[in-house]
Design an enzyme around this catalytic site. Structure first.
Site, PDB file in Angstrom:
ATOM      1  N   ALA A   1      35.108 -29.924  46.506  1.00  0.00           N
ATOM      2  CA  ALA A   1      34.957 -29.799  45.044  1.00  0.00           C
ATOM      3  C   ALA A   1      36.077 -29.015  44.386  1.00  0.00           C
ATOM      4  O   ALA A   1      35.964 -28.635  43.227  1.00  0.00           O
ATOM      5  CB  ALA A   1      33.621 -29.139  44.729  1.00  0.00           C
ATOM      6  N   ASN A   2      37.178 -28.786  45.089  1.00  0.00           N
ATOM      7  CA  ASN A   2      38.254 -28.007  44.493  1.00  0.00           C
ATOM      8  C   ASN A   2      39.253 -28.860  43.707  1.00  0.00           C
ATOM      9  O   ASN A   2      40.150 -28.336  43.055  1.00  0.00           O
ATOM     10  CB  ASN A   2      39.006 -27.231  45.583  1.00  0.00           C
ATOM     11  CG  ASN A   2      39.710 -28.147  46.571  1.00  0.00           C
ATOM     12  OD1 ASN A   2      39.047 -28.858  47.316  1.00  0.00           O
ATOM     13  ND2 ASN A   2      41.027 -28.146  46.582  1.00  0.00           N
TER      14      ASN A   2
ATOM     15  N   GLY B   1      35.447 -34.375  42.709  1.00  0.00           N
ATOM     16  CA  GLY B   1      34.540 -33.325  43.155  1.00  0.00           C
ATOM     17  C   GLY B   1      34.490 -32.179  42.154  1.00  0.00           C
ATOM     18  O   GLY B   1      33.407 -31.666  41.844  1.00  0.00           O
TER      19      GLY B   1
ATOM     20  N   SER C   1      33.124 -46.215  49.122  1.00  0.00           N
ATOM     21  CA  SER C   1      34.228 -46.918  48.483  1.00  0.00           C
ATOM     22  C   SER C   1      34.004 -48.428  48.559  1.00  0.00           C
ATOM     23  O   SER C   1      33.300 -48.927  49.440  1.00  0.00           O
ATOM     24  CB  SER C   1      35.546 -46.580  49.182  1.00  0.00           C
ATOM     25  OG  SER C   1      36.587 -47.444  48.769  1.00  0.00           O
TER      26      SER C   1
ATOM     27  N   TYR D   1      40.083 -46.311  57.613  1.00  0.00           N
ATOM     28  CA  TYR D   1      39.473 -45.910  56.337  1.00  0.00           C
ATOM     29  C   TYR D   1      38.295 -46.807  55.991  1.00  0.00           C
ATOM     30  O   TYR D   1      37.222 -46.334  55.597  1.00  0.00           O
ATOM     31  CB  TYR D   1      40.513 -45.965  55.225  1.00  0.00           C
ATOM     32  CG  TYR D   1      39.968 -45.504  53.888  1.00  0.00           C
ATOM     33  CD1 TYR D   1      39.628 -44.172  53.678  1.00  0.00           C
ATOM     34  CD2 TYR D   1      39.786 -46.406  52.840  1.00  0.00           C
ATOM     35  CE1 TYR D   1      39.124 -43.741  52.463  1.00  0.00           C
ATOM     36  CE2 TYR D   1      39.278 -45.985  51.614  1.00  0.00           C
ATOM     37  CZ  TYR D   1      38.947 -44.652  51.440  1.00  0.00           C
ATOM     38  OH  TYR D   1      38.439 -44.230  50.230  1.00  0.00           O
TER      39      TYR D   1
END
Length: 329
Positions: A57-58, A62, A185, A210
């Protein structure tokens, strides 16, 4: 003023075709940009007295999600790997939301020890956990390994969150009704779980890895819903959209210069982090979803996951494999 109007009129008459093309193109790009921005969460739900934990969340979506949760009155936990950046982000979240009840906790999803340490910390310091948002991720990195020897994208995007979620389930059940939101995604649509080579040691490919990890997010959400039926804990997977964030940090620098130049105009069409966070927020708070679980969302609306994302047998098999890899059996 009349001379100016006359000059403009003459210019338009002399360059009618060019002016028309520019206007039509501009209107078309504006409409496309608005369409690509996607849906917006309209819920006014308050979260006073509730606790939300958001991984990664930085930055990016997020951080925008954290701001929204804090504005709704929640106690927000930013679970991040980089403490310096996380503390700066927390200051920004407090300032933008007007809510000082924002804390930072250490979490490195590439380390099972770190995941277990965070879960222990949360159990010891938090009385409740109402919303868990598994947002952090890594995208198309080189063939790296986690601290515990797992392929990095599968290890961080799936296994780290799988372990964290399971370790926090008791607290989530204690705080019902509660929600688990997994950021997946659209890439899951071309994904495949390589059960016989889950770490892709035989044929590693950044895209292949991915897509596998994002499909794993969808299948995990689906199987978790089955296992949590009747507990009051609901689960959601989502596609946030194509967003201008740091997630693509491993892609752009590796491209030839001519490709970077070619792709630069398309970046203007990407969602902003605020726009990209809307579906996460929708799944976390919207009242209409309180009885839904295990489903997949995009642009603040229910969407059907790809067939392989609705394979219950594969979901159960992935669950059992994950339990075995993490030593939870």
């Amino acid at each position: 003023m009349q001379d100016c109007t006359k000059a403009v009129k003459e210019f338009v008459e002399e360059h009618y075709t060019a002016v028309t093309v520019v206007l039509v193109t501009s209107v078309g790009l504006f409409a496309l940009r608005r369409w690509l921005a996607g849906g917006v969460c309209r819920s006014k739900a308050r979260l006073d007295g509730k606790t939300v934990l958001i991984t990664g969340a930085n930055t990016g979506i997020g951080k925008e999600t954290a701001v929204d949760m804090a504005k709704r009155g929640a106690r927000v936990i930013l679970a991040c790997r980089d403490m310096g950046r996380a503390n700066k982000a927390a200051d920004e979240v407090r300032k933008r939301s007007g809510n000082g009840n924002v804390v930072v906790k250490m979490l490195d999803l590439a380390s099972l020890e770190s995941v277990r340490a965070l879960a222990k910390d949360v159990h010891q310091t938090e009385e409740r956990l109402d919303i868990l948002i598994n947002n952090a991720g890594i995208m198309m990195c080189p063939q790296w390994k986690t601290e515990d020897g797992f392929e990095m994208q599968f290890g961080v995007n799936h296994l780290g969150h799988f372990l964290l979620t399971n370790l926090l389930l008791d607290l989530l059940k204690k705080s019902t009704p509660s929600r688990i939101v997994n950021v997946s995604s659209l890439a899951h649509e071309t994904g495949k779980i390589h059960f016989d080579d889950i770490n892709l040691e035989k044929n590693y490919d950044t895209f292949l890895s991915y897509r596998q990890s994002k499909l794993a997010n969808v299948l995990f959400t689906r199987e978790l819903a089955v296992r949590l039926k009747g507990t009051g804990v609901t689960t959601y997977a989502l596609h946030p959209g194509v967003i201008r964030t740091e997630l693509g940090r491993h892609i752009f620098p590796s491209l030839p210069l001519w490709k970077r130049i070619l792709f630069m105009p398309f970046f203007l069409l990407f969602k902003t982090p605020w726009q990209g966070a809307q579906t996460t927020i929708y799944c976390a708070v919207d009242e209409s979803l309180k009885n839904a679980s295990g489903l997949y969302y995009s642009d603040c609306a229910l969407k059907e996951a790809a067939p392989q994302g609705r394979d219950d047998a594969a979901a159960r098999r992935l669950w059992d494999l994950s339990v075995s890899m993490l030593g939870l059996a």
